[in-house]
Design an enzyme around this catalytic site. Structure first.
Site, PDB file in Angstrom:
ATOM      1  N   GLU A  89       0.814  -1.218   0.000  1.00 18.74           N
ATOM      2  CA  GLU A  89       0.000   0.000   0.000  1.00 18.74           C
ATOM      3  C   GLU A  89       0.847   1.267   0.000  1.00 18.74           C
ATOM      4  O   GLU A  89       0.440   2.305  -0.504  1.00 18.74           O
ATOM      5  CB  GLU A  89      -0.963   0.024   1.184  1.00 18.74           C
ATOM      6  N   PHE A 151     -11.363  -7.274  14.220  1.00 17.38           N
ATOM      7  CA  PHE A 151     -10.284  -7.736  13.347  1.00 17.38           C
ATOM      8  C   PHE A 151      -9.964  -6.659  12.301  1.00 17.38           C
ATOM      9  O   PHE A 151     -10.853  -6.183  11.609  1.00 17.38           O
ATOM     10  CB  PHE A 151     -10.693  -9.041  12.654  1.00 17.38           C
ATOM     11  N   GLN A 152      -8.712  -6.295  12.192  1.00 14.78           N
ATOM     12  CA  GLN A 152      -8.227  -5.291  11.246  1.00 14.78           C
ATOM     13  C   GLN A 152      -8.869  -3.919  11.449  1.00 14.78           C
ATOM     14  O   GLN A 152      -9.079  -3.184  10.495  1.00 14.78           O
ATOM     15  CB  GLN A 152      -8.389  -5.770   9.798  1.00 14.78           C
ATOM     16  N   LYS A 201     -17.516  -1.160   6.046  1.00 13.68           N
ATOM     17  CA  LYS A 201     -17.989  -2.164   5.082  1.00 13.68           C
ATOM     18  C   LYS A 201     -19.513  -2.177   4.967  1.00 13.68           C
ATOM     19  O   LYS A 201     -20.056  -2.355   3.882  1.00 13.68           O
ATOM     20  CB  LYS A 201     -17.483  -3.538   5.499  1.00 13.68           C
ATOM     21  N   MET A 512      23.944   9.213   2.429  1.00 15.77           N
ATOM     22  CA  MET A 512      23.766  10.510   3.068  1.00 15.77           C
ATOM     23  C   MET A 512      24.071  10.399   4.560  1.00 15.77           C
ATOM     24  O   MET A 512      24.659  11.314   5.155  1.00 15.77           O
ATOM     25  CB  MET A 512      22.339  11.019   2.845  1.00 15.77           C
TER      26      MET A 512
HETATM   27  C1  LIG Z   1      12.066   5.907   5.266  1.00 13.74           C
HETATM   28  C2  LIG Z   1      13.323   6.572   5.650  1.00 13.74           C
HETATM   29  N1  LIG Z   1      14.138   6.027   6.581  1.00 13.74           N
HETATM   30  C3  LIG Z   1      15.284   6.644   6.927  1.00 13.74           C
HETATM   31  C4  LIG Z   1      15.644   7.833   6.376  1.00 13.74           C
HETATM   32  C5  LIG Z   1      16.929   8.526   6.794  1.00 13.74           C
HETATM   33  N2  LIG Z   1      17.838   8.662   5.653  1.00 13.74           N
HETATM   34  C6  LIG Z   1      17.957   9.799   4.942  1.00 13.74           C
HETATM   35  S1  LIG Z   1      19.003   9.683   3.667  1.00 13.74           S
HETATM   36  C7  LIG Z   1      19.364   8.102   4.047  1.00 13.74           C
HETATM   37  C8  LIG Z   1      20.341   7.334   3.226  1.00 13.74           C
HETATM   38  C9  LIG Z   1      19.796   6.976   1.918  1.00 13.74           C
HETATM   39  O1  LIG Z   1      20.610   5.977   1.348  1.00 13.74           O
HETATM   40  P1  LIG Z   1      20.485   5.558  -0.160  1.00 13.74           P
HETATM   41  O2  LIG Z   1      19.062   5.389  -0.537  1.00 13.74           O
HETATM   42  O3  LIG Z   1      21.385   4.411  -0.402  1.00 13.74           O
HETATM   43  O4  LIG Z   1      20.973   6.835  -0.930  1.00 13.74           O
HETATM   44  P2  LIG Z   1      22.401   7.535  -0.965  1.00 13.74           P
HETATM   45  O5  LIG Z   1      22.403   8.573   0.112  1.00 13.74           O
HETATM   46  O6  LIG Z   1      23.441   6.487  -0.757  1.00 13.74           O
HETATM   47  O7  LIG Z   1      22.422   8.139  -2.313  1.00 13.74           O
HETATM   48  C10 LIG Z   1      18.674   7.693   5.178  1.00 13.74           C
HETATM   49  C11 LIG Z   1      18.791   6.373   5.825  1.00 13.74           C
HETATM   50  C12 LIG Z   1      14.760   8.376   5.416  1.00 13.74           C
HETATM   51  N3  LIG Z   1      14.984   9.546   4.814  1.00 13.74           N
HETATM   52  N4  LIG Z   1      13.626   7.724   5.066  1.00 13.74           N
END
Ligand SMILES: Cc1ncc(C[n+]2csc(CCOP(=O)(O)OP(=O)(O)O)c2C)c(N)n1
Lengths: 602, 224
Positions: A89, A151-152, A201, A512
């Site tokens: 979803e 449920f749900q 529902k 990042m």
């Molecule tokens: C759902 C979610 N969980 C955690 C984060 C924290 N977060 C921000 S950037 C990042 C790293 C992203 O890694 P990747 O997709 O491999 O991209 P890169 O930075 O290596 O290009 C994380 C864990 C987020 N933004 N979203």
């Protein structure tokens, strides 16, 4: 949209639109056809729900089946609305969100009660932060069970209240269709946003003959179109007398279809233009006046200009902290002219000296009419050009280092047309996409800005693909970590044979985070090292998509070309330099003017 | 294929820097004066659709946005399809403006108005005191126009309505006898005379936002 009659298929509508010069015979024929396809009267709440969607001109809906939503799916079975079954979803809500961004019309997603509804929440919250038009329909346990931990059962309106523009718990089969129509109207009117209707529902199963009312906003909802003329006049005078003017265009410019008026205004008066991240595409980045994107990873020239401007004409932006950095040091010399359709955005973060509440296009036209003399800013423009060359966005591609990500982004940009749509996950790759893709057109940049949701890119590409024109390419620039979060949606892209090209900038890190750890946590790579990544090209093949892999520079152009040429979903696993970092960078809450160009400057 | 190295303009310390500054509320300030708005207490009256979930929408909005709420009361009005929510808040001026604008954005909210300082404001309290000294208790009660609603050999319970300060004072005076329990409502309020408590309709409200966005002069609001 409204002229599209209930349950007339899109093809038939086109035919009717086209046959202005048609002969009487074909006119008659199409009349007959229209009569044949006249929808059967509504008999249940679920049919009323579907009729409301048809009345609103909905072509696609994204979702996953389940117990409490089954009556609605049953009614959809007879409808011309094309339902795209997603793998999860969350994918449905991101796809609907992206559909809304690209088409301008609310994307629709459906889920069952409980886990189905909660799985939608991330995508709803994402759309809420970015003011994207979206309608979410969730099944709910029968009203008699509500509150009994059936449920749900989840209190879906409770869970989503903070992340929707409006939500409704629908309890009356005679009202349920109208509730959906209203949700549709609210999602797109004024400042767009996600709306939700929770559908017990028993309500959707119940008999009703009540045809839903057409999409209309409730009486208590009002949008102001035109700004106060006195403030417009004062703002115009300020612009005429500005010596360091800058326009700052946000996502609201694109949502309000105001790109053209803003471009004209900036070019007529030779005002340098900066965009926010959601505003990418509002102004052509290849234009001389463009300083591109400002903020945490914005260009040095945009951040210099925004720091030193004396007149900031901000349109459709909410001054997010990733843009402003520290409030104290944001455009500190500037008198701020703020155009926004949402009064609550005015003076929320940055005080507006000239608050202009109204539709972006209308208000900028008002300004255009009121400004009779261009600001005298020759020196300022020269200064901006100087910054552009001082801090040019270039990068090194040393032969002894692995492929640099910037090179890949530029190669993808060069290989595609100006109309190509880019979606991304969240992380370094997203920032490289912002920095090194040259955006020139609105509605070609589809990303998760406010919420920053990893996993957004692939399902967004699916929604974007279905909203885009056939000749528009859709490219997803993803990170390995982000791609891994929702890659099950590849199965959907394969099933629907969607022409999408995914380039995973694979650094085997959640990059990042690794970059921040290097800069602010003494290089301690807590849980950011993803050396267990699968081989994405092979994974793509397992799903039935086309897989490619890049390890060297000389593979880049041909592989990109092949992947783009492949008529269906393709995934390029691009092994980039794991040490590559995103610069310039303004540390969080810092002074935009003090952007760092290297780690040493942080 | 080595490309030109870019990004090599002047380092941070050599760049031209702006002269100005903003305060934490985003308002441009003279660097010499730290002009920030101090919190003030005021009453906001919202007319809302009388339907389930609206109160939780409103209270959720306040907690989500970290607005400092002193009291919140709600009840039906002369129009049975409408309820009135009275909020007492303590925030700096920009916060009060945000509260009003954010409230107006909720779809079931019909109108929002900040009341004048002279508005009628009342609160009700039930105060249960020890009744060891019934005569003295009765004397204090009559001093504050308190009505006896219950009494037994051990306790007496009084009802007081009035401004918050009056109730505070009554409680303080009753304390000498020993207070067992207190229950207070929040403030409810109406504008004085022919002045209408109901704020502008959404249409009028959006037109007036421009003025509101330019900060109104600070007006202290004393309870009566
Ligand atoms: C759902 C979610 N969980 C955690 C984060 C924290 N977060 C921000 S950037 C990042 C790293 C992203 O890694 P990747 O997709 O491999 O991209 P890169 O930075 O290596 O290009 C994380 C864990 C987020 N933004 N979203």
């Amino acid at each position: 949209m409204s002229e599209r009659a209930a349950s007339v298929t899109p093809d038939e509508t086109d035919e009717q639109d086209d046959d202005q010069h048609a002969t009487t015979e074909t006119e008659l024929e199409s009349e007959r056809e229209a009569a044949d396809s006249k929808p059967a009267p509504v008999t249940t709440g679920a049919e009323a729900v579907v009729r409301a969607l048809e009345n609103a001109g909905v072509e696609y809906a994204f979702g996953v089946q389940g117990g409490a939503i089954m009556p609605v799916y049953d009614a959809l079975f007879d409808s011309d609305i094309y339902h795209v079954t997603m793998a999860h979803e969350q994918g449905a809500s991101h796809a609907a969100d992206a559909y809304g961004i690209v088409s301008g019309e609310p994307g629709v997603c459906l889920a069952t009660s409980g886990p189905g509804a909660t799985n939608l929440v991330t995508g709803i919250a994402d759309a809420d932060m970015d003011s994207d038009p979206m309608v979410a329909l969730t099944g709910q346990v029968p009203t008699a069970f509500v509150g009994n931990d059936a449920f749900q059962e989840t209190d879906t309106t409770g869970v989503t209240a903070p992340v929707t523009k409006d939500n409704t718990f629908s309890t009356d089969p005679d009202r349920v269709g109208t509730d959906v129509s209203e949700a549709f109207a609210l999602a797109r009117e004024g400042r767009p946003g996600p709306t939700l209707v929770d559908l017990p529902k028993d309500v959707t199963k119940s008999e009703t003959e009540r045809e839903p009312d057409g999409p209309a906003v409730p009486e208590t909802y009002h949008v102001q179109e035109r700004a106060d003329p006195e403030i417009v006049a004062a703002a115009a005078e300020r612009i005429e007398n500005a010596s360091r003017p800058v326009m700052l265009l946000g996502g609201g410019v694109i949502k309000g279809e105001a790109s053209d008026v803003c471009r004209e205004f900036a070019i007529d008066h030779e005002i340098p233009v900066i965009t926010t991240m959601p505003g990418l595409g509002a102004f052509p980045e290849d234009h001389e006046l463009s300083l591109e994107m400002a903020g945490m990873h914005g260009t040095g020239y945009a951040n210099m200009a925004i720091s030193l401007t004396d007149t900031l004409i901000a349109v459709g932006t909410r001054f997010d902290d990733r843009l402003t950095g520290g409030i104290e040091t944001f455009a500190p010399d500037a008198e701020v002219i703020h155009v926004d359709i949402d009064p609550a955005e005015i003076s929320k973060n940055i005080h507006a000296d000239y608050p202009l509440v109204g539709d972006a296009g209308t208000v900028v036209s008002q300004l255009a009419e009121a400004v009779t003399e261009s600001p005298r800013a020759t020196k300022w423009r020269a200064q901006c050009q100087q910054w552009k060359s001082d801090y040019s966005m270039a990068y090194q591609t040393p032969d002894d280092a692995p492929v640099q990500p910037e090179f890949v982004v530029e190669a993808l940009d060069e290989a595609t047309s100006d109309q190509a749509i880019v979606t991304t996950g969240v992380g370094q790759h997203q920032m490289w996409a912002c920095q090194y893709w040259t955006f020139t057109e609105p509605r070609t940049w589809v990303s998760s800005h406010g919420l920053g949701t990893m996993g957004y890119g692939l399902p967004a590409a699916i929604g974007a693909r279905l909203a885009a024109d056939d000749d528009q390419e859709v490219v997803c620039i993803d990170g390995d970590g982000s791609f891994l979060m929702t890659l099950q949606e590849l199965s959907v892209a394969v099933r629907e044979n969607l022409d999408i090209t995914v380039a995973v900038l694979n650094n085997e890190y959640i990059g990042m985070v690794r970059q921040w750890q290097d800069a602010f946590f003494e290089g301690r790579h807590a849980a950011s090292d993803y050396h267990w990544m699968p081989e994405f090209d092979k994974l793509a093949e397992a799903f039935g998509a086309q897989g490619f892999r890049i390890d060297e520079y000389d593979e880049v152009p041909d592989t990109i070309e092949e992947a783009l040429a492949y008529d269906g979903p393709s995934v390029i696993d691009v092994h980039i330099d794991p040490a590559a970092n995103v610069y310039p960078m303004v540390p969080s809450g810092g002074d935009n003017n003090l952007f760092a160009l290297t780690e040493d400057q942080l | 294929m080595t490309r030109e190295r870019g990004l090599e303009g002047p380092p941070p310390e050599e760049r031209e820097t702006p002269a100005g500054r903003r305060n934490t509320q985003g308002i441009r300030i003279d660097p010499e004066v730290e002009a920030t708005h101090e919190p003030r207490r005021t009453v906001i009256s919202a007319l809302v659709e009388h339907e389930p979930g609206v109160l939780s929408d409103v209270s959720g909005l306040f907690s989500r946005r970290q607005f400092n709420i002193e009291s919140l009361t709600v009840g039906p009005t002369e129009d049975e399809s409408r309820a009135r929510i009275t909020l007492v808040v303590e925030e700096p001026d920009p916060g009060i403006e945000q509260i009003k604008k954010q409230l107006r954005k909720l779809i079931p909210v019909v109108s929002v108005r900040e009341l004048e300082p002279d508005a009628m404001r009342r609160e009700l309290a039930l105060i249960k005191v020890e009744s060891d000294r019934p005569d003295q208790v009765a004397a204090v009660a009559s001093m504050y126009d308190a009505k006896t609603v219950d009494s037994c050999p051990a306790t007496a319970t009084f009802e007081i309505t009035g401004a918050r300060q009056k109730i505070d004072a009554a409680i303080e005076t009753f304390e000498q006898f020993g207070i067992r329990e207190i229950s207070r409502t929040g403030t409810t309020a109406l504008a004085r005379g022919t002045d209408e408590t109901t704020g502008p309709s959404p249409a009028e409200a959006t037109e007036s936002t421009a003025d509101e966005a330019n900060h109104e002069p600070y007006q202290p609001a004393d309870d009566d």
